[in-house]
Motif scaffolding. Structure first.
Motif, short mmCIF file in Angstrom:
data_model
loop_
_atom_site.label_atom_id
_atom_site.label_comp_id
_atom_site.label_asym_id
_atom_site.label_seq_id
_atom_site.Cartn_x
_atom_site.Cartn_y
_atom_site.Cartn_z
N LEU A 1 203.87 61.77 105.64
CA LEU A 1 202.89 60.66 106.62
C LEU A 1 201.43 61.07 106.14
CD1 LEU A 1 203.21 58.31 108.56
CD2 LEU A 1 202.70 60.20 110.52
N GLY A 2 201.02 62.46 106.45
CA GLY A 2 199.72 62.56 106.20
C GLY A 2 199.28 62.38 104.75
N TYR A 3 200.07 62.34 103.68
CA TYR A 3 199.71 61.93 102.39
C TYR A 3 199.39 60.51 102.27
CZ TYR A 3 200.71 66.37 100.01
OH TYR A 3 200.59 67.60 99.75
N PHE A 4 200.32 59.77 103.25
CA PHE A 4 200.35 58.27 103.12
C PHE A 4 198.89 58.08 103.74
CE2 PHE A 4 201.40 53.99 105.42
CZ PHE A 4 201.42 53.66 104.08
N ILE A 5 198.60 58.39 105.09
CA ILE A 5 197.25 58.18 105.56
C ILE A 5 196.19 58.42 104.68
CG2 ILE A 5 195.70 59.00 107.56
CD1 ILE A 5 198.41 59.23 109.20
N ALA A 6 196.08 59.90 103.94
CA ALA A 6 195.03 60.23 103.25
C ALA A 6 195.13 59.01 101.91
CB ALA A 6 195.43 61.60 102.53
N VAL A 7 196.05 58.58 101.46
CA VAL A 7 196.06 57.61 100.23
C VAL A 7 195.46 56.35 100.72
CG1 VAL A 7 197.41 56.18 98.83
CG2 VAL A 7 197.72 58.60 98.91
N LEU A 8 195.91 56.08 102.00
CA LEU A 8 195.33 54.71 102.61
C LEU A 8 193.74 54.89 102.75
CD1 LEU A 8 197.29 52.64 103.31
CD2 LEU A 8 197.10 52.96 105.85
N ALA A 9 193.40 56.04 103.36
CA ALA A 9 192.12 56.12 103.74
C ALA A 9 191.34 56.04 102.24
CB ALA A 9 191.80 57.33 104.41
N LEU A 10 191.75 56.76 101.28
CA LEU A 10 191.10 56.82 100.16
C LEU A 10 190.88 55.31 99.45
CD1 LEU A 10 192.27 59.96 98.37
CD2 LEU A 10 189.94 59.35 99.24
N ALA A 11 191.84 54.81 99.80
CA ALA A 11 191.86 53.34 98.91
C ALA A 11 190.91 52.50 100.04
CB ALA A 11 193.11 52.71 99.29
N GLY A 12 190.93 52.65 101.29
CA GLY A 12 189.86 51.96 102.17
C GLY A 12 188.43 52.46 101.52
N LEU A 13 188.39 53.67 101.43
CA LEU A 13 186.92 53.93 101.17
C LEU A 13 186.47 53.51 99.48
CD1 LEU A 13 185.02 56.36 102.00
CD2 LEU A 13 186.08 57.91 100.35
N ALA A 14 187.46 53.53 98.56
CA ALA A 14 187.09 52.75 97.38
C ALA A 14 186.82 51.25 97.36
CB ALA A 14 188.62 53.22 96.50
N VAL A 15 187.42 50.55 98.14
CA VAL A 15 187.09 49.39 98.51
C VAL A 15 185.73 49.06 98.96
CG1 VAL A 15 187.71 47.27 99.45
CG2 VAL A 15 189.58 48.46 98.76
N ALA A 16 185.28 49.82 99.89
CA ALA A 16 184.00 49.91 100.53
C ALA A 16 183.13 50.39 99.66
CB ALA A 16 184.00 50.68 101.73
N LEU A 17 183.36 51.28 98.83
CA LEU A 17 182.33 51.61 97.87
C LEU A 17 182.13 50.65 96.90
CD1 LEU A 17 183.01 55.57 97.25
CD2 LEU A 17 181.13 54.48 98.23
N TYR A 18 183.24 50.18 96.44
CA TYR A 18 182.98 49.16 95.33
C TYR A 18 182.07 47.77 96.00
CZ TYR A 18 184.48 45.26 92.39
OH TYR A 18 184.43 44.15 91.49
N HIS A 19 182.44 47.39 97.13
CA HIS A 19 181.67 46.43 97.65
C HIS A 19 180.15 46.75 97.79
CE1 HIS A 19 184.57 43.08 98.19
NE2 HIS A 19 185.35 43.98 98.54
N ALA A 20 179.92 47.92 98.39
CA ALA A 20 178.60 48.43 98.60
C ALA A 20 178.13 48.69 97.25
CB ALA A 20 178.70 49.80 99.23
N ALA A 21 178.67 49.12 96.22
CA ALA A 21 178.00 49.13 95.01
C ALA A 21 177.59 47.74 94.41
CB ALA A 21 178.94 49.88 93.89
N LEU A 22 178.26 46.39 94.45
CA LEU A 22 178.32 45.12 94.31
C LEU A 22 176.83 44.84 94.86
CD1 LEU A 22 181.37 43.34 94.13
CD2 LEU A 22 179.76 44.11 92.14
N GLU A 23 176.85 44.94 96.23
CA GLU A 23 175.67 44.78 96.93
C GLU A 23 174.30 45.29 96.52
OE1 GLU A 23 175.01 42.20 100.29
OE2 GLU A 23 176.76 43.21 100.52
N LEU A 24 174.21 46.56 96.24
CA LEU A 24 173.30 47.31 95.69
C LEU A 24 172.81 46.98 94.50
CD1 LEU A 24 174.12 51.08 97.35
CD2 LEU A 24 172.43 49.23 97.94
N ALA A 25 174.00 46.40 93.60
CA ALA A 25 173.47 46.10 92.26
C ALA A 25 172.63 44.86 92.18
CB ALA A 25 174.94 46.00 91.19
N GLN A 26 172.93 44.04 93.25
CA GLN A 26 172.13 42.83 93.19
C GLN A 26 170.82 42.91 93.35
OE1 GLN A 26 174.39 40.20 95.73
NE2 GLN A 26 176.05 40.01 94.21
N LEU A 27 170.34 44.02 93.76
CA LEU A 27 168.87 44.23 94.22
C LEU A 27 168.10 44.41 92.88
CD1 LEU A 27 168.75 46.73 97.45
CD2 LEU A 27 168.06 44.38 97.06
#
Lengths: 450, 591
Positions: free
Chosen positions: B347-373
């Motif tokens: 279960l711990g691994y599952f949560i960790a993977v989920l959290a990492l995936a969420g983090l990756a998505v958030a980082l991707y969108h943040a990067a997109l946002e920042l790239a437009q400046l």
């Protein structure tokens, strides 16, 4: 297990005869494995059994692993190999029914005396009323009546340790472990508490079936214990095992008492034990680094001069036990200094006596500068680590090396803490000998140009 | 509570104030009972009033009254907001610290994360928090209220969490072993060891956090987010409205109300709490000087509090402890074969993977946002950062320049310090932001007035950390060292060089670290201000963040927050941490 030829000594396991041990350690070991696979042995494989009806004292110089052994026996600290058996069954984790009295008392300062004593019962889910009753009974038994609502900081050291004892006894442990319980107290208070403990024990006022006490005080061990186990160090191992048959109450002035203390002194100071290269007993000699360096006693050179001067005044030879008595030092405080002087060839230890050597005589009579010169000569001759440090520094063009370099060397042989202490001691000695300078801020050692 | 208990016979004499004849002063304690009952009634009514206002429809454009008579109600609203935010902070901090201290794996991530979160200014959390809350509660005021509370929370929680974490990590080994060998359950360990051992740190950090809450109250109660204007009735919004209208009378009324509330809080809550916390000092002997609080001795005497404690609180804890007691169970388990691996790891691994995936998505969108400046935007942001950097450090320097001599003087003249220290504490407790409008009134007419004002606000907000630490440092210089410098006839320059400066160095560093972080955070309110119907701003990262939040420019907000967090963390790592290490090795006064 190495055993000295002492009359009063006999394997306790046999003398205990019929009854079964409460706690038994079989091949209990503690070691750390380095990243490169070498192993640092802290406690070599040890067999130890706690029998009912006995007080066992575990005696040894500080830092030899007594407390670690106690923590492994109680299950507070996991062993690296070997098992602990509780009435014949292997135990994982804390032993089922033991208590510990700690050196620092380990009371909760925000709880009153009563609450402190009740806490272990609370942990067992005992209902409030019964809990009160039991706690009050034991508080009364240790002489804390009237202090129930006091906080620990309002109490003197002796009273605090009474609370520690009450808290330990309230759960009616089968074995009571005590980790240097009286060493934080002054001499008179410690003596009082020892007497009170013996009274509880001898008059069967407590249901405890065995007491296991860790101490570095030889007389304390002889006053209390039925059996005294002397621990040798580096790595820790059982060095001697005494059975004490002197009837209670034991008078310190009787010849038997003095003889036994002398015997134990002799064992503790016998040089063939310490710094042995092959102290492993049933261990894994193959895996232990072959050329283990000499373990430096943690002393500063200053104290040694004082010891040698006293030796000269006393005619060059003295019984170590008497010397400690005269200086009112405990064995713990005296032995490292004796070890240092012996290591440097300034004195010899024979049969529990310290005998000054000609070099030692010269050292004692010299002035500061000459002392440093003698120290420098004998240290380079007798301490391989210092020699190695000097050579390494000479090999460098800028005559400078980081302390990290030497710590890495020591790390191969000692645990992290021990190698730090070893290096600290070596730096102290090297500075005194004016071999090198050390800058604590940068961690740089620089060879002293002569 | 313990104060009324019959003084036990003890080895150290107990000050006479604590010995009280039992049974006397009957009527007095009855009076206090009545007063406490009245307070409880008032509290019940308060809950009712709050509920009515929170559950009402959204009034984003609520009119903030400028009538001084409304101030008690507004003060009450602000207090409730602060109170709820503080309780949330405390609970969160306890959980965060506990997990970080007890899980080696979580620790690796959670401790540096605290460092970063602490360096993010309150307003950077604003859009996310506010939009989320309004989206969850679109039809009632509770969304906006919760948003404001969460904003205050983000300014309070991190240092409390860090304090709890480091307390847990510094517990003496033998105490932990005692808890283990006597088979304390997790709960018993928490209430009898973890919590008491951390109490003093928690109390001091709570005081600092709440002070920070007052500092940012104006920003948290009234703000513009893109096209939406959020206003919540409270002291902060009262002051801000008064300032933006330029209503001097209302500003002074608001200021007076705020100071009144803070003084009351100090007397009614903090002082008694500090005295009470003395019980948790981890010391083996009773210290000579003890803090006193008249109120605590009053409350302690009031029988109702003790009765309530004995009847409800103490049995409740006792009941929980007993029902959670694991001693017997764990003893039985001791014989079991080696523990089996629990499915929890999966279960711990599952949560960790989920959290990492969420983090990756958030980082991707943040990067997109920042790239437009645009690159020009980044140039502008970096220039702003440089301005704020200069301003913060100028404020720190000024602060150090006046606090060091004054602090050393106060610290080395005990008689003077008895008068000066309470005065300084009083001055320090007034939130500088509340004074700010008054200061602006004078400075706005000068050329470069806003520059001076911004720096002054940073100075006012942070100098106290330096001052109090320097006082403590000067008091800690050992007398024998002072005597040595006297005997050798040190001139004043040598005295400072060899004795005073090295002596106060560790304390000075501690004060400067806190002040530096505080000044960066304060830049968002210091550089950007609604005043007399217009926006007054000085160029800098703080004003960039505040205006980006005002105008709903999330990309700028994100980029500037990132820059600020990076700068603050870098300064901490490169400068303060090194000085800290130096302070704790070379300049440590060993006993």
């Amino acid at each position: 297990m190495s055993t000295a030829n002492i009359a009063s000594q006999s394997p306790a396991a046999q003398s205990a005869g019929s009854s079964e041990p409460i706690i038994e350690a079989r091949k209990l070991e503690k070691f750390y494995t380095q990243p490169d696979g070498t192993r640092i042995q802290v406690i070599s494989a040890t067999d130890l059994a706690v029998y009912p009806g006995k007080i066992i004292a575990l005696l040894g110089p500080s830092g030899c692993g007594k407390s670690t052994l106690l923590r492994m026996l109680t299950g507070l600290s996991p062993s690296s190999a070997g098992d602990v058996y509780w009435h014949g069954q292997p135990v994982r984790g804390e032993s089922p029914n033991v208590s510990i009295v700690f050196q620092s008392f380990a009371l909760f300062p925000w709880l009153t005396v009563l609450e402190n004593v009740e806490a272990p019962l609370e942990a067992r889910g005992m209902p409030t009323i019964e809990r009160h009753k039991r706690a009050l009974r034991i508080i009364d038994a240790v002489g804390l009546d009237g202090f129930e609502s006091a906080y620990p900081k309002e109490l003197s050291g002796g009273m605090k340790q009474r609370v520690g004892v009450a808290r330990a006894l309230v759960v009616e442990p089968e074995v009571l472990f005590m980790d240097e319980p009286f060493s934080a107290l002054d001499v008179l208070t410690a003596e009082t508490l020892r007497g009170e403990l013996l009274e509880l024990w001898l008059e069967h006022k407590i249901p405890t079936r065995a007491i296991f006490i860790v101490t570095h005080n030889i007389e304390e061990a002889v006053v209390l214990a039925d059996r005294i186990i002397v621990l040798g160090r580096n790595p820790a191992h059982i060095h001697a095992d005494f059975t004490v048959t002197i009837p209670y109450p034991r008078d310190r002035k009787t010849p038997e008492f003095i003889a036994l203390v002398d015997d134990i002194y002799r064992v503790l100071t016998s040089p063939d034990d310490r710094n042995l290269l092959t102290t492993t007993v049933g261990g894994h000699p193959g895996k232990i680094a072959a050329h283990k360096p000499i373990m430096l006693p943690h002393t500063r050179p200053g104290g040694m001069a004082g010891l040698l001067e006293i030796l000269v005044d006393l005619g060059g030879r003295i019984d170590l036990h008497r010397l400690a008595d005269e200086l009112s030092l405990e064995v713990d405080a005296l032995l490292p200094t004796v070890d240092t002087a012996a290591l440097l060839g300034l004195l010899r230890v024979e049969e529990g006596d310290a005998i000054i050597t000609p070099e030692g005589q010269e050292f004692a009579r010299a002035d500061i500068q000459a002392r440093k010169a003698i120290f420098r000569k004998t240290a380079l001759a007798n301490v391989p680590l210092l020699r190695q440090m000097e050579q390494s520094l000479k090999a460098k063009a800028d005559r400078t090396l980081s302390d990290e370099f030497f710590r890495d060397l020591l790390d191969e042989h000692f645990s992290e803490d021990e190698s730090r202490r070893q290096l600290e001691t070596a730096i102290q000695w090297g500075r005194y000998a004016e071999l090198f300078d050390y800058d604590a801020a940068t961690g740089k050692l620089t060879l002293t140009e002569v | 509570m313990s104060l009324t208990a019959a003084a036990p016979p003890s080895t150290t004499p107990i000050p006479p104030t604590q010995r009280r004849p039992a049974g006397s002063r009957w009527s007095f304690s009855f009076l206090i009972d009545i007063i406490i009952f009245l307070f409880i009634f008032a509290a019940i009514y308060g809950v009712y009033a709050i509920g009515r206002s929170w559950l009402g429809p959204v009034q984003a454009q609520a009119e903030i009254s400028q009538d001084p008579r409304i101030l008690p109600l507004y003060a009450f609203y602000s207090l409730v907001r602060m109170g709820v935010a503080y309780v949330l902070s405390l609970l969160f901090a306890l959980a965060y610290g506990y997990i970080a201290a007890n899980s080696r794996r979580a620790e690796i991530l959670m401790v540096p994360l605290l460092d970063i979160l602490q360096s993010i200014p309150v307003l950077s959390f604003l859009p996310g928090v506010m939009l989320a809350m309004v989206a969850i509660f679109p039809h009632s005021q509770i969304g906006v209220e919760l948003g404001s509370i969460l904003l205050i929370f983000t300014g309070q929680v991190w240092n409390i969490a860090f304090s709890f974490y480091s307390s847990l990590k510094t517990q003496p080994r033998e105490l932990k072993e005692a808890a283990k060998i006597y088979r304390f359950s997790g709960w018993q360990r928490f209430v009898e060891l973890d919590l008491p051992f951390s109490t003093i740190g928690l109390v001091w950090n709570s005081m600092m956090s709440v002070a920070g809450g007052w500092f940012f109250l104006m920003a948290c109660e009234m703000f513009v987010l893109g096209s939406r204007d959020f206003r919540l009735p409270g002291l902060g919004s009262f002051l801000q409205t008064a300032a933006s209208r330029g209503d001097t009378r209302a500003i002074l009324w608001g200021l007076a109300a705020m100071i009144g509330v803070i003084v009351l809080l100090d007397q009614l809550i903090w002082r008694p709490v500090i005295v009470w916390a003395d019980k948790f000092k981890f010391e083996q002997v009773e210290s000579a000087s003890q803090t006193q609080s008249t109120l605590l001795s009053l409350i302690g005497r009031a029988s109702i509090v003790i009765r309530l404690y004995r009847l409800l609180f103490s049995p409740l804890i006792n009941w929980i402890t007993l029902s959670l007691a694991v001693g017997a169970r764990r003893a039985a388990a001791t014989f079991a074969a080696p523990k089996q691996k629990k499915p929890r790891t999966l279960l711990g691994y599952f949560i960790a993977v989920l959290a990492l995936a969420g983090l990756a998505v958030a980082l991707y969108h943040a990067a997109l946002e920042l790239a437009q400046l645009h690159p020009e935007d980044y140039g502008y942001l970096l220039r702003s950062a440089a301005y704020t950097f200069l301003r913060v450090n100028a404020a720190l320097l000024l602060g150090a320049l006046w606090t060091i001599p004054v602090g050393v003087y106060i610290g080395s003249h005990p008689r003077f310090s008895r008068i000066a220290q309470p005065l300084a504490q009083m001055a320090a407790s007034i939130p500088a932001t509340a004074l700010f409008p008054v200061i602006l009134l004078f400075l706005i007419r000068l050329r470069g007035g806003i520059e001076i004002a911004a720096m002054l606000l940073m100075l006012l907000g942070t100098q106290w950390y330096i001052l109090f630490n320097v006082i403590a440092g000067a008091m800690a210089i050992p007398t024998d060292l002072k005597e040595v410098s006297h005997i050798f006839g040190f001139g004043s320059w040598d005295r400072w060089r060899y004795l005073i400066l090295p002596g106060i160095f560790p304390y000075l560093v501690t004060g400067m670290v806190t002040a530096s972080g505080g000044a960066w955070n304060a830049s968002i309110v210091a550089e950007y201000f609604h005043f007399q119907g217009r926006i007054v701003s000085a160029p800098g990262l703080g004003s960039t963040i505040a205006s980006a939040s005002d105008s709903g420019r999330f990309d700028i907000l994100l980029a500037s927050t990132l820059i600020m967090a990076t700068v603050v963390v870098l300064i901490n790592r490169l400068l303060w941490r090194r000085l800290y290490r130096l302070a704790s090795t070379r300049f440590k006064l060993e006993a």
